[in-house]
Write a protein that holds these residues in place. Structure first.
Motif, PDB file in Angstrom:
ATOM      1  N   ALA B  51       0.834  -1.210   0.000  1.00  0.00           N
ATOM      2  CA  ALA B  51       0.000   0.000   0.000  1.00  0.00           C
ATOM      3  C   ALA B  51       0.869   1.260   0.000  1.00  0.00           C
ATOM      4  CB  ALA B  51      -0.933  -0.025   1.214  1.00  0.00           C
ATOM      5  N   GLU B  52       1.967   1.215   0.732  1.00  0.00           N
ATOM      6  CA  GLU B  52       2.829   2.414   0.831  1.00  0.00           C
ATOM      7  C   GLU B  52       3.402   2.820  -0.532  1.00  0.00           C
ATOM      8  OE1 GLU B  52       5.742   0.812   3.587  1.00  0.00           O
ATOM      9  OE2 GLU B  52       7.123   0.364   1.938  1.00  0.00           O
ATOM     10  N   THR B  53       3.521   1.860  -1.447  1.00  0.00           N
ATOM     11  CA  THR B  53       4.026   2.175  -2.790  1.00  0.00           C
ATOM     12  C   THR B  53       3.034   3.056  -3.546  1.00  0.00           C
ATOM     13  OG1 THR B  53       5.259   0.103  -2.887  1.00  0.00           O
ATOM     14  CG2 THR B  53       4.748   1.142  -5.001  1.00  0.00           C
ATOM     15  N   LEU B  54       1.743   2.810  -3.311  1.00  0.00           N
ATOM     16  CA  LEU B  54       0.729   3.530  -4.077  1.00  0.00           C
ATOM     17  C   LEU B  54       0.285   4.833  -3.422  1.00  0.00           C
ATOM     18  CD1 LEU B  54      -1.565   0.546  -5.182  1.00  0.00           C
ATOM     19  CD2 LEU B  54       0.588   1.342  -6.163  1.00  0.00           C
ATOM     20  N   MET B  55       0.331   4.868  -2.099  1.00  0.00           N
ATOM     21  CA  MET B  55      -0.242   6.015  -1.393  1.00  0.00           C
ATOM     22  C   MET B  55       0.597   7.273  -1.618  1.00  0.00           C
ATOM     23  SD  MET B  55      -3.010   5.015  -0.280  1.00  0.00           S
ATOM     24  CE  MET B  55      -3.549   3.395  -0.798  1.00  0.00           C
ATOM     25  N   GLY B  56      -0.098   8.414  -1.768  1.00  0.00           N
ATOM     26  CA  GLY B  56       0.590   9.690  -1.924  1.00  0.00           C
ATOM     27  C   GLY B  56       1.042   9.965  -3.346  1.00  0.00           C
ATOM     28  N   LYS B  57       0.576   9.149  -4.295  1.00  0.00           N
ATOM     29  CA  LYS B  57       1.020   9.366  -5.665  1.00  0.00           C
ATOM     30  C   LYS B  57      -0.079   9.936  -6.565  1.00  0.00           C
ATOM     31  CE  LYS B  57       4.804   7.112  -4.500  1.00  0.00           C
ATOM     32  NZ  LYS B  57       4.369   6.648  -3.164  1.00  0.00           N
ATOM     33  N   TYR B  58      -1.318   9.683  -6.232  1.00  0.00           N
ATOM     34  CA  TYR B  58      -2.389   9.989  -7.179  1.00  0.00           C
ATOM     35  C   TYR B  58      -3.325  11.105  -6.712  1.00  0.00           C
ATOM     36  CZ  TYR B  58      -0.984   5.289  -8.682  1.00  0.00           C
ATOM     37  OH  TYR B  58      -0.276   4.207  -9.078  1.00  0.00           O
ATOM     38  N   GLY B  59      -3.166  11.558  -5.501  1.00  0.00           N
ATOM     39  CA  GLY B  59      -4.103  12.539  -4.950  1.00  0.00           C
ATOM     40  C   GLY B  59      -5.211  11.837  -4.195  1.00  0.00           C
ATOM     41  N   PRO B  60      -5.868  12.558  -3.243  1.00  0.00           N
ATOM     42  CA  PRO B  60      -6.824  11.930  -2.322  1.00  0.00           C
ATOM     43  C   PRO B  60      -8.068  11.351  -3.013  1.00  0.00           C
ATOM     44  CG  PRO B  60      -6.745  14.326  -2.011  1.00  0.00           C
ATOM     45  CD  PRO B  60      -5.623  13.978  -2.931  1.00  0.00           C
ATOM     46  N   ASP B  61      -8.567  11.994  -4.061  1.00  0.00           N
ATOM     47  CA  ASP B  61      -9.766  11.473  -4.726  1.00  0.00           C
ATOM     48  C   ASP B  61      -9.476  10.112  -5.331  1.00  0.00           C
ATOM     49  OD1 ASP B  61     -11.070  13.727  -4.043  1.00  0.00           O
ATOM     50  OD2 ASP B  61     -10.989  14.669  -6.028  1.00  0.00           O
ATOM     51  N   ALA B  62      -8.326   9.998  -5.961  1.00  0.00           N
ATOM     52  CA  ALA B  62      -7.961   8.731  -6.593  1.00  0.00           C
ATOM     53  C   ALA B  62      -7.704   7.661  -5.527  1.00  0.00           C
ATOM     54  CB  ALA B  62      -6.724   8.925  -7.464  1.00  0.00           C
ATOM     55  N   GLU B  63      -7.065   8.053  -4.435  1.00  0.00           N
ATOM     56  CA  GLU B  63      -6.701   7.061  -3.416  1.00  0.00           C
ATOM     57  C   GLU B  63      -7.909   6.327  -2.836  1.00  0.00           C
ATOM     58  OE1 GLU B  63      -4.107   8.417  -0.287  1.00  0.00           O
ATOM     59  OE2 GLU B  63      -2.501   8.671  -1.753  1.00  0.00           O
ATOM     60  N   ARG B  64      -9.032   7.031  -2.777  1.00  0.00           N
ATOM     61  CA  ARG B  64     -10.244   6.398  -2.257  1.00  0.00           C
ATOM     62  C   ARG B  64     -10.708   5.250  -3.140  1.00  0.00           C
ATOM     63  NH1 ARG B  64     -11.562  11.424  -0.007  1.00  0.00           N
ATOM     64  NH2 ARG B  64     -12.230  12.308  -2.000  1.00  0.00           N
ATOM     65  N   LEU B  65     -10.236   5.220  -4.387  1.00  0.00           N
ATOM     66  CA  LEU B  65     -10.679   4.188  -5.331  1.00  0.00           C
ATOM     67  C   LEU B  65      -9.782   2.951  -5.306  1.00  0.00           C
ATOM     68  CD1 LEU B  65     -11.432   6.515  -8.390  1.00  0.00           C
ATOM     69  CD2 LEU B  65     -12.946   5.889  -6.497  1.00  0.00           C
ATOM     70  N   ILE B  66      -8.723   3.012  -4.515  1.00  0.00           N
ATOM     71  CA  ILE B  66      -7.771   1.888  -4.481  1.00  0.00           C
ATOM     72  C   ILE B  66      -8.351   0.736  -3.656  1.00  0.00           C
ATOM     73  CG2 ILE B  66      -5.510   1.186  -3.596  1.00  0.00           C
ATOM     74  CD1 ILE B  66      -4.448   3.921  -4.467  1.00  0.00           C
ATOM     75  N   TYR B  67      -8.225  -0.475  -4.164  1.00  0.00           N
ATOM     76  CA  TYR B  67      -8.680  -1.669  -3.436  1.00  0.00           C
ATOM     77  C   TYR B  67      -7.594  -2.123  -2.460  1.00  0.00           C
ATOM     78  CZ  TYR B  67     -12.568  -2.594  -6.698  1.00  0.00           C
ATOM     79  OH  TYR B  67     -13.724  -2.535  -7.423  1.00  0.00           O
ATOM     80  N   ASP B  68      -7.987  -2.354  -1.206  1.00  0.00           N
ATOM     81  CA  ASP B  68      -7.070  -2.946  -0.230  1.00  0.00           C
ATOM     82  C   ASP B  68      -7.060  -4.457  -0.371  1.00  0.00           C
ATOM     83  OD1 ASP B  68      -6.365  -0.581   1.123  1.00  0.00           O
ATOM     84  OD2 ASP B  68      -8.294  -0.600   2.165  1.00  0.00           O
ATOM     85  N   VAL B  69      -5.928  -5.067  -0.092  1.00  0.00           N
ATOM     86  CA  VAL B  69      -5.799  -6.520  -0.144  1.00  0.00           C
ATOM     87  C   VAL B  69      -5.255  -6.996   1.193  1.00  0.00           C
ATOM     88  CG1 VAL B  69      -4.556  -8.432  -1.263  1.00  0.00           C
ATOM     89  CG2 VAL B  69      -5.413  -6.526  -2.643  1.00  0.00           C
ATOM     90  N   ARG B  70      -5.826  -8.085   1.718  1.00  0.00           N
ATOM     91  CA  ARG B  70      -5.365  -8.611   3.006  1.00  0.00           C
ATOM     92  C   ARG B  70      -5.163 -10.113   2.892  1.00  0.00           C
ATOM     93  NH1 ARG B  70      -4.617  -4.271   3.721  1.00  0.00           N
ATOM     94  NH2 ARG B  70      -5.458  -2.746   5.161  1.00  0.00           N
ATOM     95  N   GLN B  71      -4.066 -10.586   3.483  1.00  0.00           N
ATOM     96  CA  GLN B  71      -3.928 -12.031   3.592  1.00  0.00           C
ATOM     97  C   GLN B  71      -4.314 -12.431   5.008  1.00  0.00           C
ATOM     98  OE1 GLN B  71      -0.066 -10.802   2.502  1.00  0.00           O
ATOM     99  NE2 GLN B  71       0.837 -12.492   3.638  1.00  0.00           N
ATOM    100  N   ARG B  72      -4.800 -13.687   5.159  1.00  0.00           N
ATOM    101  CA  ARG B  72      -5.330 -14.092   6.463  1.00  0.00           C
ATOM    102  C   ARG B  72      -4.238 -14.205   7.512  1.00  0.00           C
ATOM    103  NH1 ARG B  72     -10.774 -16.689   4.162  1.00  0.00           N
ATOM    104  NH2 ARG B  72     -10.716 -15.050   2.635  1.00  0.00           N
TER     105      ARG B  72
END
Lengths: 441, 441
Positions: B51-72
């Motif tokens: 996530a840290e790779t993507l955050m802060g690159k596209y602006g806040p409006d775009a960031e809300r559209l990013i899908y989070d991924v979690r492993q169990r």
């Protein structure tokens, strides 16, 4: 600008740089070509599925490896696909008007949060070919032929596709006196035969409370070895009177009988009554290919799964197919130098050099004409020394360089350097593409 | 077996069945071929990034559209990639020994949880070509030439690649008296020019507190229209004495001067000082292609981003590139029938029928020989009536059927039906592949 971060990859994930992508694309294109020659057609399904689509299909151990996906707004429970079979089943169930048989292939990544180790990745590609809507053993024989054709074209020579049938395994269970739940334990133990040996299997079954005489009868059956054509009548004799076994053996007999006419060498497959395949959903013939030299183990797995689609549809669909796991294939072909020598570290065929600033427009036009003729052309962007430009071509592994100086330009010519041979020729610009094509061959 | 569930797709996601995949693969292969002819090479990056790779690159409006991924099990914060530029920047930063310039292409899906609507999907493909490590305007000109070549090969005729330069926009800001934070607002308002018109832009700037005389000066500049070659000296004159503007205009002049020699028609591009491009990270030339007929709007976007890679690396890298958005291209080409007529609903070229059970082995051998000769062949699996088998071929859109009856077999022949023409010929089996190839042409 936000703070600079140290660039990292998630655990078990990787980038693939161009020199390795070239090898990878070669393998995937070979497989795609074979799939298409056998009448399979491309299907796309999204990487993200509803969690409910995936849950309850793979067993609890597998389910723990599934990645959850969440969107910041919205309530759907999502997950990354774990394989390509369950999405196919969903597609078939959602498209009741699909013309059958539906023969599709899909070459796509799947994600599993397994413990990373050498050669095992959390994102890896599967190449699947499946036939939905035919119960014919011709369909199963075709899947085995596809595997054979792929491995032959990739240059593998010592491998065996092991063939068994879940109905025969059920028959062996009945014969031995194991049924219902215990049959699952039986399968799981037999599945480990390669790793733990027959004594290990005996011990596991004993620990699971299966009686000694049952184990003895079963082990006796599993150890039948011989030519595929002889094994089937031998097993028919032993399992006489058990209908499910007779059915499974007849299927195997038909399947085997087609392989020769389909062009599969008898040395490429082997009936193996001790081969189980892990997944629950198989119902008929099952197949698994083990490459013996180089020793890379199982690289394909598949079989008939006539009940899986029923998990999504009231209508039943017979279905059969295989997965070809390409990650190990690519790694091993790379290690052993099995790729054609025509594959280079780069796709670029010619580097067009900048020589004289006053000739830049003519140089650009020349590069354009080479591209129009289908060549893969890189233009050197900086006006640096010829030596430096040629060193770049060598380091990158580009086979040819083109130099357009004032003398050449005046005569409509260009100098082509063959960097492999260290030779050069001055030719008409209009003939350059052909010279490069033929000199390279 | 778990309970049966109703099969569904996540919102905004879709399957693509073979008839549409054939069209899609045609577009992607055309683009891939052009990319490779210009010396771009394939790169793979994982779908899942930290996530840290993507955050802060596209602006806040775009960031809300990013899908989070979690492993169990495991603690990494993961996300699905949002574009292909940020992963490229990460790759470059992680591979300091990369030979420069690094010209890579990537054709791959990205995920954005946007509100689903017609023609907009939450999983969609981007086709990116980027050049990292060259500050030359030749690199920018090459990107524009790639776009031009792709659109020409796909059959588009009325489109314009708008070209601007962020340095000129900064110069217009300085000239008008807008700098720093307000410059961002200026860009965002101008970016809406197509939708809200010049009066709308005026109003937005007025609402943002920008003085009337500033707006007037700026609007005057943005409305300069004319041939690209005339626009640059005109703007140079007006912005004289503003170094950043002079720099940007000189870049544009060089860039334009290369396009003709690279084979790009002057009617295919246009300098447009009012074109902004949304993303923050552009630093020099920017480009965007709008298809005017059919009216599908913007289908490519790109530009020079000399600072993006610095977010991951102490070392700076000049870089430029474009994204080609293929989803709209594919939809429009399909709607308007722009695909070559040689593309059918199926890849299968011949259906080999089952005619006589006693001839099954010979039929299989015949199908095998057609495949060996490179044809895409489907074998009909069930021994049903010829009528039913032919109906299947017609419904699927397969152009040829092959029937091997006892009369034909006795003479080493086979009957080939051309289902488009409703004609048939009986030919030697050994000549069948050639007959099919030539009869189809």
């Amino acid at each position: 600008m936000p703070e600079r971060i140290t660039p990292r990859l998630p655990r078990g994930m990787r980038d693939i740089l161009p020199d390795k992508m070239i090898l990878r694309d070669y393998v995937m294109n070979t497989i795609r070509t074979v799939f298409e020659q056998f009448g399979f057609e491309p299907l796309h399904t999204p990487a993200v599925e509803l969690a409910e689509t995936l849950m309850g299909k793979y067993g609890p151990d597998a389910e723990r490896l599934i990645y959850d996906v969440r969107q910041r707004q919205g309530h759907e429970e999502l997950a990354l696909r774990y394989d390509l079979s369950v999405p196919l089943s969903r597609v078939v169930a959602m498209n009741p008007d699909l013309l059958l048989p539906f023969k599709r292939y899909q070459i796509a990544p799947v994600w599993r949060a397994e413990r990373p180790q050498k050669g095992r990745y959390r994102e890896f590609y599967q190449c699947d070919a499946d036939i939905v809507g035919s119960a014919s053993m011709l369909a199963d024989a075709e899947i085995i032929t596809v595997i054979y054709t792929v491995l032959e074209r990739l240059g593998f020579r010592r491998y065996t596709t092991r063939i068994n049938n879940r109905k025969v395994l059920a028959g062996i269970g009945i014969y031995s006196g194991v049924e219902g739940e215990a049959l699952g334990q039986l399968y799981r133990s037999i599945d480990k035969l390669d790793r733990i040996g027959m004594d290990g299997v005996r011990k596991e079954l004993r620990d699971a409370g299966i009686a000694e005489d049952v184990i003895a009868r079963m082990v006796d059956l599993l150890q039948i070895r011989g030519a595929s054509a002889d094994l089937i009548p031998e097993m028919m004799r032993r399992l006489e009177g058990i209908p499910i076994a007779a059915e499974g053996l007849a299927e195997l007999r038909d399947l085997i009988s087609y392989l020769d006419a389909m062009g599969v060498s008898p040395s490429a497959y082997q009936i193996d009554f001790s081969m189980v395949r892990g997944l629950d959903y198989y119902t008929g013939p099952i197949y698994e290919t083990v490459v013996e030299e180089p020793k890379i183990g199982s690289i394909t797995g598949g079989g008939r799964y006539d009940r899986l689609i029923e998990m999504f549809s009231e209508r039943g669909y017979p279905a059969t197919g295989t997965t070809i796991g390409i990650e190990r294939i690519i790694d091993v072909m790379d290690e052993l130098g099995m790729f054609p020598s025509s594959l280079r570290r780069t796709l670029v065929e010619v580097l067009v050099l900048q020589f004289d600033p006053s000739l830049l427009a003519e140089t650009l036009r020349f590069a354009h004409s080479l591209r129009e003729q289908g060549l893969r052309v890189e233009l050197y962007f900086e006006a640096e020394s010829v030596k430096k430009q040629l060193r770049y071509a060598s380091r990158k592994g580009i086979p040819f360089a083109a130099i357009l100086g004032p003398d050449e330009a005046a005569q409509g010519q260009v100098t082509i350097k063959n960097l492999d041979l260290g030779e050069q020729r001055t030719v008409l610009q209009s003939e350059a593409a052909q010279v490069i094509r033929e000199w390279g061959a």
